[in-house]
Design an enzyme around this catalytic site. Structure first.
Site, PDB file in Angstrom:
ATOM      1  N   GLY A  54     -34.861  16.440   2.177  1.00 50.34           N
ATOM      2  CA  GLY A  54     -36.036  16.562   3.217  1.00 50.34           C
ATOM      3  C   GLY A  54     -36.556  15.301   3.244  1.00 50.34           C
ATOM      4  O   GLY A  54     -36.308  14.349   2.577  1.00 50.34           O
ATOM      5  N   CYS A  81     -30.794  15.653  -3.224  1.00 48.67           N
ATOM      6  CA  CYS A  81     -31.779  14.746  -2.607  1.00 48.67           C
ATOM      7  C   CYS A  81     -33.377  14.908  -2.748  1.00 48.67           C
ATOM      8  O   CYS A  81     -33.518  14.847  -4.064  1.00 48.67           O
ATOM      9  CB  CYS A  81     -31.352  14.488  -1.099  1.00 48.67           C
ATOM     10  SG  CYS A  81     -31.850  12.738  -0.589  1.00 48.67           S
ATOM     11  N   TYR A  82     -33.836  15.383  -1.972  1.00 48.91           N
ATOM     12  CA  TYR A  82     -35.262  15.563  -2.192  1.00 48.91           C
ATOM     13  C   TYR A  82     -35.329  16.730  -3.339  1.00 48.91           C
ATOM     14  O   TYR A  82     -36.357  16.757  -4.068  1.00 48.91           O
ATOM     15  CB  TYR A  82     -35.996  15.979  -0.903  1.00 48.91           C
ATOM     16  CG  TYR A  82     -37.631  16.235  -1.096  1.00 48.91           C
ATOM     17  CD1 TYR A  82     -38.507  15.191  -1.249  1.00 48.91           C
ATOM     18  CD2 TYR A  82     -38.048  17.430  -1.193  1.00 48.91           C
ATOM     19  CE1 TYR A  82     -39.711  15.440  -1.492  1.00 48.91           C
ATOM     20  CE2 TYR A  82     -39.219  17.928  -1.251  1.00 48.91           C
ATOM     21  CZ  TYR A  82     -40.157  16.996  -1.778  1.00 48.91           C
ATOM     22  OH  TYR A  82     -41.493  17.214  -1.884  1.00 48.91           O
ATOM     23  N   HIS A 165     -25.415  13.936  -0.972  1.00 47.61           N
ATOM     24  CA  HIS A 165     -25.358  15.256  -0.097  1.00 47.61           C
ATOM     25  C   HIS A 165     -23.968  15.770  -0.352  1.00 47.61           C
ATOM     26  O   HIS A 165     -23.069  15.165   0.421  1.00 47.61           O
ATOM     27  CB  HIS A 165     -25.961  14.761   1.072  1.00 47.61           C
ATOM     28  CG  HIS A 165     -27.234  14.625   1.637  1.00 47.61           C
ATOM     29  ND1 HIS A 165     -28.090  15.937   1.742  1.00 47.61           N
ATOM     30  CD2 HIS A 165     -27.854  13.638   1.480  1.00 47.61           C
ATOM     31  CE1 HIS A 165     -29.267  15.426   1.919  1.00 47.61           C
ATOM     32  NE2 HIS A 165     -29.320  13.992   1.959  1.00 47.61           N
ATOM     33  N   GLU A 167     -22.893  18.403   0.707  1.00 51.40           N
ATOM     34  CA  GLU A 167     -22.621  19.387   1.795  1.00 51.40           C
ATOM     35  C   GLU A 167     -21.900  18.806   2.885  1.00 51.40           C
ATOM     36  O   GLU A 167     -21.049  19.270   3.900  1.00 51.40           O
ATOM     37  CB  GLU A 167     -23.763  20.240   2.192  1.00 51.40           C
ATOM     38  CG  GLU A 167     -24.662  19.619   2.902  1.00 51.40           C
ATOM     39  CD  GLU A 167     -25.912  18.561   1.912  1.00 51.40           C
ATOM     40  OE1 GLU A 167     -26.993  18.333   2.400  1.00 51.40           O
ATOM     41  OE2 GLU A 167     -25.549  18.499   0.940  1.00 51.40           O
ATOM     42  N   ASP A 223     -19.435  36.623  20.618  1.00 48.67           N
ATOM     43  CA  ASP A 223     -20.447  37.379  19.775  1.00 48.67           C
ATOM     44  C   ASP A 223     -20.859  38.545  20.328  1.00 48.67           C
ATOM     45  O   ASP A 223     -21.046  39.518  19.312  1.00 48.67           O
ATOM     46  CB  ASP A 223     -21.720  36.285  19.957  1.00 48.67           C
ATOM     47  CG  ASP A 223     -21.491  34.915  19.600  1.00 48.67           C
ATOM     48  OD1 ASP A 223     -20.541  34.728  18.677  1.00 48.67           O
ATOM     49  OD2 ASP A 223     -22.156  34.030  19.936  1.00 48.67           O
ATOM     50  N   LYS A 365     -20.598  31.015  13.715  1.00 46.67           N
ATOM     51  CA  LYS A 365     -19.531  31.453  14.717  1.00 46.67           C
ATOM     52  C   LYS A 365     -18.074  31.676  14.062  1.00 46.67           C
ATOM     53  O   LYS A 365     -17.535  32.723  14.482  1.00 46.67           O
ATOM     54  CB  LYS A 365     -19.306  30.379  15.825  1.00 46.67           C
ATOM     55  CG  LYS A 365     -18.339  30.549  16.663  1.00 46.67           C
ATOM     56  CD  LYS A 365     -18.664  31.521  17.552  1.00 46.67           C
ATOM     57  CE  LYS A 365     -19.536  30.945  18.694  1.00 46.67           C
ATOM     58  NZ  LYS A 365     -20.023  31.809  19.719  1.00 46.67           N
TER      59      LYS A 365
END
Length: 512
Positions: A54, A81-82, A165, A167, A223, A365
């Site tokens: 963040g 991180c944060y 990070h 991710e 979708d 998706k």
């Protein structure tokens, strides 16, 4: 779900990517605001928590913090991180502004042998503060040039933190860290598969609608098709599919959609011709947000009319997926700034007479496509080009008229034909989405020794995994030249073609 991870969002631009990585490990997770009520977070019976990054500093007034019940739960925690700084601050460690901020690629040095970080060396940093003193009970797992504690762990309480990070793609093997935390440290079983998604969705749909009849809004897009197939699997003949031909569809799309649904779903399908209504409602409108709201309201009003003819069902199926929810800043999942109103999220009228059934609401998706294949839908339908609910109005910048939409439709068909023939679209292609945008900009050109003053078209082609972020596709120059040449020669009213090379962020994938 009893095998899940709760991800708490402290305002990170990467929070949704954390969710993607955990889902890729076949572990279910949900994303919650950091201050969401305890009952909401604990309703998914999490096996552990991940705290996102963040933009704040823990010493700021009103900085986000870790709620008390999370620390009292006894469940494993991973701070990123944060999130690591917030965990440190909450447990008595020290966080200070860093003399040297770390942004971008960094090298970490492993200090302790731990499977959590054993495969990491290059990582992606993005922080201005750093930890200078660990909380009691923690061990330093790794350091970097500017972070003495780039990773930390309290093995007794199963609390961990990483300053980088894991991710993002810029941290090689970072997804393995998240998988190890979810499955080995938290003990969550990797049961989130297309088959389990279908099973859970069928249960929820049946519980929600009971024996009532249900309308499904189908557009031929991935979708809405998968959503309708899921509901049909759950309730069979209780489902009535309604396809509205808005006049804002791609070339030959109306007939293709009708054929696909009747042949593959074997569900009742009502086709409604409504082009004149849509063009009348959009006349003179240029503001993109107003366009979306007009399309959203017209969409619902038409369905209300159809509902009267089939016994007034109270339920309406929509193919809303997670990126729609995030970008429309729906209040139930995040505090993100609204980017645009999706016709099936932010653009719906408040006095709508339906209760929505949205079986894909928290799927990405690629998960939607995997579910579609597991349901037996044909590859041509599952891997169709994504298409916005408001149709070509989103790609026809400026006023939407039948003439301009026809022009756009013809140019788009040329692009799709050429990219498909060259192998740049489809299941195994790198290009995730491609389309033409018609611009309300005229420029001077020369055709046959004569001056022209016509509109410009933009080609947009992107590569992406989850449509939350995207990069522009590096299409061959010769291919782009061929497409541009055909558009200018074959489509009346266009004399210039440009190529969009902007990533998301800062741009969105669609132009409106």
């Amino acid at each position: 779900m009893t095998q899940s991870i709760a991800i708490l969002d402290f305002g990170s631009q990467y929070a949704q990517i954390i969710a993607r990585r955990v889902r890729e490990a076949q572990v279910y997770c949900e994303l919650f605001p950091w201050d969401a009520p305890q009952e909401q977070i604990m309703s998914i019976q999490p096996k552990g928590f991940i705290l996102s990054g963040g933009p704040s500093s823990v010493y700021e007034d009103k900085a986000p913090y870790i709620q008390k019940f999370i620390l009292e739960s006894g469940l494993p925690i991973l701070g990123i991180c944060y999130g690591m700084q917030a965990l440190t601050h909450a447990l008595g460690g020290q966080v200070d502004p860093s003399a040297h901020r770390e942004y971008g690629q960094a090298e970490i040095r492993l200090l302790v042998s731990s499977p959590l970080v054993s495969n990491l060396s290059k990582v992606w940093m993005s922080h201005g503060d750093r930890i200078n003193k660990l909380p009691e009970g923690f061990t330093a797992l790794a350091s970097s040039q500017n972070s003495p504690f780039a990773a930390m762990g309290d093995f007794n309480r199963k609390y961990f933190g990483v300053q980088f990070h894991p991710e993002v793609h810029h941290t090689p093997n970072g997804s393995q860290l998240l998988k190890y935390f979810a499955t080995d440290i938290c003990g969550a079983k990797p049961e989130w598969t297309p088959e389990s998604i279908i099973e859970e969705a069928v249960k929820r749909i049946r519980a929600q609608v009971g024996s009532e009849r249900v309308l499904a809004a189908v557009s031929g897009g991935v979708d809405s098709s998968v959503a309708a197939a899921l509901v049909h699997k759950a309730i069979g003949d209780q489902l009535v599919c309604v396809f509205v031909d808005t006049g804002l569809l791609r070339k030959n799309e109306g007939a293709q959609v009708a054929d696909a649904f009747r042949e593959n779903l074997h569900a009742e399908l009502i086709a409604v011709e409504a082009a004149d209504e849509y063009f009348a409602a959009l006349k003179g409108v240029e503001d993109p947000e107003q366009k979306r709201k007009i399309v959203g309201e017209k969409f619902i009003r038409i369905f209300e009319e159809q509902a009267k003819q089939v016994g007034q069902p109270k339920f309406l199926v929509q193919g809303t997926i997670y990126p729609d929810v995030v970008e429309s800043s729906a209040p139930d999942r995040n505090k993100a700034q609204k980017i645009k109103s999706h016709h099936n999220v932010g653009g719906l009228p408040e006095d709508m007479q339906f209760e929505l059934v949205e079986p894909l609401r928290y799927l990405f998706k690629d998960e939607v496509r995997a579910v579609g294949e597991a349901l037996g839908l044909p590859e041509a339908l599952v891997w169709r080009q994504p298409f916005p609910g408001p149709g070509l109005t989103v790609r026809c910048l400026g006023e939407v008229t039948p003439e301009r939409v026809s022009r756009l439709r013809a140019a788009d068909a040329i692009l799709i034909e050429e990219l498909s023939n060259a192998g740049f679209l489809g299941k195994n292609a790198d290009t995730s989405q491609a389309f033409v945008v018609l611009l309300p900009v005229r420029s001077v050109g020369v055709m046959g020794d004569q001056r022209t003053y016509q509109e410009a078209a933009a080609i947009r082609a992107v590569t992406t995994e989850d449509f939350m972020t995207a990069d522009w596709a590096r299409l061959p120059h010769d291919l782009l030249a061929k497409v541009a040449n055909r558009i200018v020669n074959e489509v009346d009213g266009i004399n210039r073609v440009v190529y969009d090379i902007t990533s998301k962020p800062p741009a969105t994938i669609e132009w409106e």
